[in-house]
Design an enzyme around this catalytic site. Sequence first.
Site, short mmCIF file in Angstrom:
data_model
loop_
_atom_site.label_atom_id
_atom_site.label_comp_id
_atom_site.label_asym_id
_atom_site.label_seq_id
_atom_site.Cartn_x
_atom_site.Cartn_y
_atom_site.Cartn_z
N CYS A 1 -2.50 3.06 3.44
CA CYS A 1 -1.56 3.66 2.49
C CYS A 1 -1.60 2.98 1.12
CB CYS A 1 -0.15 3.63 3.06
SG CYS A 1 0.35 2.02 3.71
N HIS B 1 5.58 2.82 -1.75
CA HIS B 1 4.98 1.53 -2.09
C HIS B 1 4.81 1.42 -3.61
CE1 HIS B 1 4.41 0.91 2.06
NE2 HIS B 1 3.12 1.10 2.18
#
Length: 330
Positions: A131, A239
Amino acid sequence: MKKKPNIAIVGATGVVGSTFLKVLEERDFPFENIYMMASSKSAGKTVTFKGKDYVVEELNEHSFDKDIDIALFSAGGATSEKYAPIAAQHGVTVVDNSSAWRMDKDVPLVVPEVNPADIEWNHGIIANPNCSTIQAMVVLKPLHDKYKIKRVIYSTYQAVSGSGVKGISDLSEGLKGNDKCEAYPHPIAGNCLPHIDVFLDNGYTKEEMKMINETHKILGDDTIKVTATTVRVPVFDSHSESINIEFENPIDVDEVRELLASSPGIIVQDDPANNVYPLARDAAGTNEVYVGRIRRDYSVDNGINLWVVADNIRKGAATNAVQIAEELIK
């Protein structure tokens, strides 16, 4: 590949699996039949997709005996190692979200905005990158093509949803004053943990080495010097990354900003005078990669600093996988 394939969702009841379904519905992905699969623990549960209820089947060695064209896997590395080859042997193209196949030389590691051509040489398995790597690659690719990247320094601020339901629970309970540590070795609420995945003999974590190795593979350039520090922070979704890049060739910051704004999958939010820059809360629930704080690094000749944010469950996992499936049926 059929224009309306039969698809399977492996890990359909998990965080990423359920997001696969949301993204497939939002993007109106064409399909003939869809099958929901998971472990024996989740078998028999009902999943609703496009207004219809589907009973989750137990994943086993015969799950792919039926006519399936594409399988989206998000059920962990051990499951992928066992069942992805079985699916591929039955003519299924697997898009796998685990780390099991990412660095296999015979498996393409794909971010559709970056290296879609690599899909063509798949042998039945295509790997979804990590990710934190995915969102960085969307940004680095156009810059590498234009200026040639010499060195990258990643510092990440990663959401607890990257640890699944246990990470989300640890933070939820921690915010209530309960120091629950199911996902992490220390409380995550009010804390920053420089520890994602396991520590390796070289002092780096496995997550940090994933970013280093995957950057080389996706960009197709092992000469780029890469280092990383990955940190888990008390944020539920999205994130954030501070990325420092040194280039071989001279850069112009305004040109960099324009280049990124015109590149696929990127939204530039860069007006610090008015407090405009990418935020995790704003990125949550979206599929784009957001870039801001674009500024020159005056410590080197051709360097810049960037702040890059994306929803780790969407672009960092489910959306990227669905985009790969879309490429397969083009």
